[in-house]
Design an enzyme around this catalytic site. Structure first.
Site, short mmCIF file in Angstrom:
data_model
loop_
_atom_site.label_atom_id
_atom_site.label_comp_id
_atom_site.label_asym_id
_atom_site.label_seq_id
_atom_site.Cartn_x
_atom_site.Cartn_y
_atom_site.Cartn_z
N TYR A 176 38.72 -2.69 -38.03
CA TYR A 176 37.42 -2.04 -37.64
C TYR A 176 37.49 -2.11 -36.25
O TYR A 176 37.63 -3.45 -35.36
CB TYR A 176 36.26 -2.68 -38.17
CG TYR A 176 34.96 -2.35 -37.80
CD1 TYR A 176 34.61 -0.74 -38.16
CD2 TYR A 176 34.17 -3.00 -36.96
CE1 TYR A 176 33.21 -0.33 -37.75
CE2 TYR A 176 33.01 -2.55 -36.49
CZ TYR A 176 32.61 -1.30 -36.81
OH TYR A 176 31.20 -0.65 -36.33
N LYS A 201 31.82 -10.74 -27.79
CA LYS A 201 31.37 -11.61 -28.62
C LYS A 201 31.45 -12.98 -27.74
O LYS A 201 30.53 -13.08 -26.97
CB LYS A 201 32.12 -12.05 -29.72
CG LYS A 201 32.31 -10.60 -30.88
CD LYS A 201 32.65 -11.03 -32.23
CE LYS A 201 32.82 -9.80 -33.17
NZ LYS A 201 31.41 -9.36 -33.56
N ASP A 259 42.81 -5.25 -30.00
CA ASP A 259 41.44 -5.49 -30.08
C ASP A 259 41.10 -6.95 -30.67
O ASP A 259 41.25 -7.47 -31.52
CB ASP A 259 40.94 -4.64 -31.33
CG ASP A 259 39.49 -4.69 -31.49
OD1 ASP A 259 38.66 -5.84 -30.65
OD2 ASP A 259 38.78 -3.75 -32.04
#
Length: 428
Positions: free
Chosen positions: A142, A265, A237
């Site tokens: 994702y 994050k 990613d």
């Protein structure tokens, strides 16, 4: 009516599904959403005063623990100087310098406001640099909710059993090629057939959106070799793994140097943030230096930059990751032992402060493996864990996280509570 029930009943009238991100709805585990009022260290407290040991940790963002003293002290001073300027601030430069120092593949970096923005911009840059259109991604990975990525996506898309998403034009979806994760043979075949059309390959170097899936020994080196051979941009990613599994991210752990990296994050210290960076020749193509346009009014927000800088300075000597790994091992080994004693198929793995389980006989190597796990058992286990004050991600397709606020004693206590939850789940 409890305060939780009151908020849920109000939320469904004004928020789609009562939430602002689908996995928060707890649908796949057959439970009601939590309405959280406070975080402190490793704990979350809901509006009814119930306490939970948190292993979601804002989906990996909170590595120092909730409401950590260094962040609180930093922000108490920073907010007095303003919440947003729409101009460059010193902390942007300082955190950029530190990230470039800690991740040698990154010569230059651009801050944005979310991981989705970062991955979307990185792909645009790769297409602009190569003059090609095709994107290669891997099933169950994702990379945010941009149109190009909602093809065989993991995480919330898999949790809700959505094959893709309405609203994504077929022509856009047709520019994305999907392969099984860890499929080296399929990767070679795809490049042999269409390598000259492929602008970039984007990958989670450790998958955290199909549970926890580790790359095979051959997979990431094959990616680097093929993308180099075909002049294709390799994008790691690391929104989830960056400064989570190791100080230099998964790329540092595995010794693979991508062309571009996306981050998020941890680097925001608990604030909304994202970033993409990489080779200087590529980043020099980003406006205003070059023709590939990307902008953001709140990018480089001073509070996020100062909080992120504070976090990275706490991590910079690297010793934190050894401790996180030790605590993750206590948790995963404990869960595996509990499952074995109950004769329940379960595999568990971890890297640094990131971990995951699959209710299956063998470790998952790709999304299809992950989907074969026992989702109904996971749902019962999750509900039993909640009843015992342990918060796990409400989906079998999500990784878990530990912060430095989780003491070894607390993790050992967690294992005991989860072992009891597993026993209850297997009898249900």
């Amino acid at each position: 009516m409890s305060r939780t029930d009151d908020y849920i009943s109000r939320a469904v009238h004004v928020l789609p599904g009562g939430v602002n991100s689908p996995v928060r709805a707890f649908k796949s585990v057959g439970a009601d959403p939590l309405i959280i009022s406070k975080g402190a260290g490793p704990m979350l407290i809901d509006v009814d005063g119930r306490e939970f040991v948190d292993y979601v940790m804002s989906w990996g963002a909170v590595i120092l623990g909730h409401n950590a003293e260094p962040i609180v002290n930093c922000l108490s001073e920073a907010v007095k100087q303003g919440t947003t300027y729409g101009m460059t601030c010193p902390a942007e430069v300082e955190i950029a310098e530190l990230i470039c120092e800690l991740m040698p593949s990154i010569d230059m970096i651009r801050f944005v406001n979310s991981g989705t923005e970062a991955t979307m911009a990185a792909v645009r840059l790769a297409r602009g640099a190569t003059g090609r259109d095709l994107l290669v991604k891997f099933e169950g990975c994702y990379h945010g909710h941009s149109d190009s990525f909602l093809v065989a996506a993991g995480s919330g898309v898999a949790t809700l059993s959505l094959p893709a998403s309405p609203g994504v034009p077929e022509k856009v979806a047709g520019l994305t090629l999907t392969l099984p994760y860890n499929d080296v043979a399929g990767l070679h075949e795809t490049f042999r057939k269409r390598g000259d059309e492929i602008a970039c390959v984007i990958v989670e170097p450790i998958v955290g959106n199909s549970g926890f899936i580790r790359p095979s020994q051959e997979f990431l080196p094959a990616l680097r070799e093929l993308t180099t051979e075909y002049d294709t941009i390799l994008i790691f990613d690391e929104v989830m793994t960056g400064f989570r599994v190791a100080l230099g991210g998964a790329q540092g752990k595995f010794g693979i140097r991508p062309d571009l990296t996306t981050l998020g994050k941890v680097i925001g210290g608990g604030f909304p943030v994202g970033a993409y960076g990489g080779r200087r020749d590529l980043m020099d193509m980003v406006a205003p230096s070059g023709p590939v346009y990307q902008a953001g009014t709140l990018s480089g927000n001073p509070l996020a930059m100062k909080a992120g800088l504070t976090v990275l300075r706490e991590l910079v000597d690297g010793s934190v990751f050894k401790e996180l790994g030790k605590r993750s091992r206590i948790l995963t080994d404990g869960l595996a032992a509990a499952a074995e004693s109950l004769e329940v198929p379960l595999v568990a793995d971890h890297e640094g402060g990131m971990w995951g389980i699959h209710f299956a006989n063998h470790p998952a190597t790709n999304f299809e493996d992950a989907k074969r796990g026992d989702g109904q058992l996971f749902a019962r286990f999750h509900r039993a864990a909640i009843d015992r004050g342990i918060l796990l991600a409400p989906s079998p397709f999500e990784a878990g996280f530990i912060s430095i606020a989780h003491s070894e004693r607390l993790v050992a206590d967690t294992v005991e509570r989860l072992a009891d939850a597993l026993a209850v789940a297997t009898r249900s």
